[in-house]
Design a protein around this motif. Structure first.
Motif, PDB file in Angstrom:
ATOM      1  N   TYR A 251      34.357 -20.147 -49.988  1.00 23.95           N
ATOM      2  CA  TYR A 251      35.826 -21.138 -50.751  1.00 23.95           C
ATOM      3  C   TYR A 251      35.827 -22.344 -49.729  1.00 23.95           C
ATOM      4  O   TYR A 251      35.890 -21.813 -48.436  1.00 23.95           O
ATOM      5  CB  TYR A 251      36.244 -20.238 -50.804  1.00 23.95           C
ATOM      6  CG  TYR A 251      36.548 -19.459 -51.666  1.00 23.95           C
ATOM      7  CD1 TYR A 251      35.843 -19.847 -53.164  1.00 23.95           C
ATOM      8  CD2 TYR A 251      36.896 -17.615 -51.797  1.00 23.95           C
ATOM      9  CE1 TYR A 251      35.643 -18.837 -54.375  1.00 23.95           C
ATOM     10  CE2 TYR A 251      36.975 -17.318 -52.918  1.00 23.95           C
ATOM     11  CZ  TYR A 251      36.196 -16.907 -53.816  1.00 23.95           C
ATOM     12  OH  TYR A 251      35.538 -16.756 -54.559  1.00 23.95           O
ATOM     13  N   SER A 252      36.521 -23.789 -50.471  1.00 28.64           N
ATOM     14  CA  SER A 252      36.283 -24.307 -49.033  1.00 28.64           C
ATOM     15  C   SER A 252      38.145 -23.879 -47.885  1.00 28.64           C
ATOM     16  O   SER A 252      37.794 -24.910 -47.575  1.00 28.64           O
ATOM     17  CB  SER A 252      36.442 -25.769 -49.597  1.00 28.64           C
ATOM     18  OG  SER A 252      38.060 -25.698 -51.285  1.00 28.64           O
ATOM     19  N   SER A 253      39.190 -23.531 -49.215  1.00 30.41           N
ATOM     20  CA  SER A 253      39.787 -22.813 -48.169  1.00 30.41           C
ATOM     21  C   SER A 253      40.162 -21.820 -47.117  1.00 30.41           C
ATOM     22  O   SER A 253      40.607 -21.851 -46.628  1.00 30.41           O
ATOM     23  CB  SER A 253      40.994 -21.963 -49.116  1.00 30.41           C
ATOM     24  OG  SER A 253      40.556 -20.925 -49.935  1.00 30.41           O
ATOM     25  N   ASP A 254      38.395 -21.210 -46.915  1.00 38.54           N
ATOM     26  CA  ASP A 254      38.266 -20.315 -45.756  1.00 38.54           C
ATOM     27  C   ASP A 254      36.958 -20.967 -44.551  1.00 38.54           C
ATOM     28  O   ASP A 254      37.571 -20.498 -43.846  1.00 38.54           O
ATOM     29  CB  ASP A 254      37.435 -18.845 -45.942  1.00 38.54           C
ATOM     30  CG  ASP A 254      37.516 -18.383 -47.318  1.00 38.54           C
ATOM     31  OD1 ASP A 254      38.819 -17.331 -46.870  1.00 38.54           O
ATOM     32  OD2 ASP A 254      37.429 -18.099 -48.995  1.00 38.54           O
ATOM     33  N   ALA A 255      36.871 -22.107 -45.062  1.00 37.01           N
ATOM     34  CA  ALA A 255      35.941 -23.322 -44.483  1.00 37.01           C
ATOM     35  C   ALA A 255      37.748 -23.964 -43.728  1.00 37.01           C
ATOM     36  O   ALA A 255      37.254 -24.060 -42.370  1.00 37.01           O
ATOM     37  CB  ALA A 255      35.498 -23.720 -44.730  1.00 37.01           C
ATOM     38  N   PHE A 256      37.994 -24.109 -44.422  1.00 35.34           N
ATOM     39  CA  PHE A 256      39.440 -25.348 -44.086  1.00 35.34           C
ATOM     40  C   PHE A 256      40.327 -24.377 -42.644  1.00 35.34           C
ATOM     41  O   PHE A 256      40.352 -24.795 -41.971  1.00 35.34           O
ATOM     42  CB  PHE A 256      40.645 -25.009 -45.054  1.00 35.34           C
ATOM     43  CG  PHE A 256      41.611 -26.030 -44.580  1.00 35.34           C
ATOM     44  CD1 PHE A 256      41.608 -27.303 -44.316  1.00 35.34           C
ATOM     45  CD2 PHE A 256      42.928 -25.653 -44.281  1.00 35.34           C
ATOM     46  CE1 PHE A 256      42.957 -28.153 -44.377  1.00 35.34           C
ATOM     47  CE2 PHE A 256      44.335 -26.169 -44.008  1.00 35.34           C
ATOM     48  CZ  PHE A 256      43.340 -27.772 -44.063  1.00 35.34           C
TER      49      PHE A 256
ATOM     50  N   THR B  63      39.267 -22.107 -40.069  1.00 36.69           N
ATOM     51  CA  THR B  63      38.360 -21.932 -38.846  1.00 36.69           C
ATOM     52  C   THR B  63      38.111 -23.011 -38.575  1.00 36.69           C
ATOM     53  O   THR B  63      37.548 -23.838 -38.325  1.00 36.69           O
ATOM     54  CB  THR B  63      37.247 -21.029 -38.839  1.00 36.69           C
ATOM     55  OG1 THR B  63      36.671 -20.489 -37.519  1.00 36.69           O
ATOM     56  CG2 THR B  63      36.691 -21.247 -40.446  1.00 36.69           C
ATOM     57  N   ASP B  64      38.078 -23.002 -36.535  1.00 36.99           N
ATOM     58  CA  ASP B  64      36.945 -24.311 -36.152  1.00 36.99           C
ATOM     59  C   ASP B  64      35.872 -24.127 -35.921  1.00 36.99           C
ATOM     60  O   ASP B  64      34.603 -24.653 -35.412  1.00 36.99           O
ATOM     61  CB  ASP B  64      37.718 -24.551 -35.051  1.00 36.99           C
ATOM     62  CG  ASP B  64      39.408 -25.096 -35.580  1.00 36.99           C
ATOM     63  OD1 ASP B  64      39.022 -26.052 -36.102  1.00 36.99           O
ATOM     64  OD2 ASP B  64      40.134 -24.821 -34.589  1.00 36.99           O
ATOM     65  N   ASP B  65      34.990 -22.856 -35.984  1.00 42.50           N
ATOM     66  CA  ASP B  65      33.653 -22.173 -35.626  1.00 42.50           C
ATOM     67  C   ASP B  65      33.086 -22.652 -36.889  1.00 42.50           C
ATOM     68  O   ASP B  65      31.931 -22.422 -36.086  1.00 42.50           O
ATOM     69  CB  ASP B  65      34.325 -20.715 -34.985  1.00 42.50           C
ATOM     70  CG  ASP B  65      34.590 -20.506 -34.437  1.00 42.50           C
ATOM     71  OD1 ASP B  65      35.136 -21.163 -33.466  1.00 42.50           O
ATOM     72  OD2 ASP B  65      35.538 -19.221 -34.540  1.00 42.50           O
ATOM     73  N   VAL B  66      33.316 -23.325 -37.560  1.00 41.38           N
ATOM     74  CA  VAL B  66      32.025 -23.312 -38.973  1.00 41.38           C
ATOM     75  C   VAL B  66      32.252 -25.202 -39.360  1.00 41.38           C
ATOM     76  O   VAL B  66      33.185 -25.840 -38.855  1.00 41.38           O
ATOM     77  CB  VAL B  66      32.192 -22.435 -40.102  1.00 41.38           C
ATOM     78  CG1 VAL B  66      31.661 -21.260 -39.757  1.00 41.38           C
ATOM     79  CG2 VAL B  66      33.507 -23.000 -40.594  1.00 41.38           C
ATOM     80  N   LYS B  67      31.360 -25.872 -39.510  1.00 46.55           N
ATOM     81  CA  LYS B  67      31.309 -26.955 -40.437  1.00 46.55           C
ATOM     82  C   LYS B  67      31.125 -27.288 -41.986  1.00 46.55           C
ATOM     83  O   LYS B  67      29.984 -25.747 -42.051  1.00 46.55           O
ATOM     84  CB  LYS B  67      31.019 -28.708 -39.203  1.00 46.55           C
ATOM     85  CG  LYS B  67      28.879 -28.286 -39.169  1.00 46.55           C
ATOM     86  CD  LYS B  67      28.134 -28.928 -38.372  1.00 46.55           C
ATOM     87  CE  LYS B  67      27.300 -28.694 -38.441  1.00 46.55           C
ATOM     88  NZ  LYS B  67      27.021 -29.758 -36.324  1.00 46.55           N
TER      89      LYS B  67
END
Length: 265
Positions: A203-208, A210-214
């Motif tokens: 989900y976009s909220s999970d990517a939001f 963390t700084d370890d993924v893009k």
């Protein structure tokens, strides 16, 4: 005469001491009762809500004296199954309408308490240091990757949305040997953060958070069922009033602001 007076005095002191003891025990019992929460709520919630709910815990308990909150996070499908099998819970917060519908059909919910409280989007991610440059789900080339991390489609809503998306693009079958299945969306995220997969779908909220993924791309909403989060109070809850207060708090202004803070729509 002296012996009689001494006996009377002894009896009086005994009664006095017993009375004091009873008073002390009553005071201690009262103190314990005052310290014990009026309601201890168990909230069963989708893993993607972890950060939001942890943020809301303190403010909610401060605003609702006598109510404490404990969370049980996991995939919506697995949470629903454990509750159907008798696990206790007061509130269910799902990442899909399907799992909530199944619970409602089995009359496990207070029907009038059900409310959709937020939405989400599906995104394709890679590790922050990756040099992969695709900009759409449509650009995924099964031959050009080793592993794609996704949620387990049968029990994890994000996996179900991912399967629907990849099926819409005629990619699902050709990716079968490349899939790394996660037990919930946070495990999918971890696979990519740790470099165990070339790509992941979360989900976009999970990517939001963390700084370890893009984020490489967002899925077109027409490729999958709407990602809607419903919440409801369980019919078997012993604290339905308190459970409703928690749900009202989550769907109120404080909850909306916190959901937006963590990347929900």
């Amino acid at each position: 005469m002296k012996r009689f007076s001494f006996f009377t005095l002894f009896i009086s002191l005994t009664v006095l001491l017993v009375g004091c003891s009873d008073t002390n025990e009553t005071e201690k019992s009262g103190a314990v009762d005052r310290e014990k929460p009026e309601a201890e709520l168990l909230i069963s919630a989708a893993a993607s809500l972890t950060d939001v709910l942890e943020e809301l815990k303190g403010p909610f308990e401060e605003a609702h004296e006598g109510i404490t909150v404990t969370y049980n996070f996991g995939s919506s499908g697995k949470l629903a199954t454990t509750i159907e099998n008798g696990a206790p819970s007061d509130v269910f917060l799902s990442a899909s309408s399907k799992d909530m519908n199944d619970m409602e059909d089995k009359e496990l919910l207070v029907k009038e308490s059900r409310k959709d409280f937020t939405e989400n989007a599906l995104v394709l991610i890679t590790h922050k240091d990756s040099n992969r440059t695709i900009s759409s789900f449509e650009d995924i080339d099964p031959a050009a990757l080793d592993h794609l991390a996704v949620g387990e489609p049968e029990s994890v809503p994000v996996g179900r949305y991912t399967k629907e998306t990849l099926e819409s693009l005629d990619l699902w079958e050709s990716l079968q040997e490349k899939l790394v299945l996660g037990s919930d969306v946070r495990q999918v995220l971890t696979h990519v953060e740790m470099g165990n997969a070339d790509y992941g779908v979360v989900y976009s909220s999970d990517a939001f958070i963390t700084d370890d993924v893009k984020v490489l791309a967002e899925a077109n909403a027409v490729w999958h069922e709407p990602i809607v989060y419903p919440g409801a109070v369980f019919a078997e809850s012993k604290h339905q009033d308190a459970a409703q207060q928690f749900l009202d708090y989550l769907t109120g202004e404080e909850g909306k602001e916190t959901l937006q803070k963590f990347g929900f729509k």
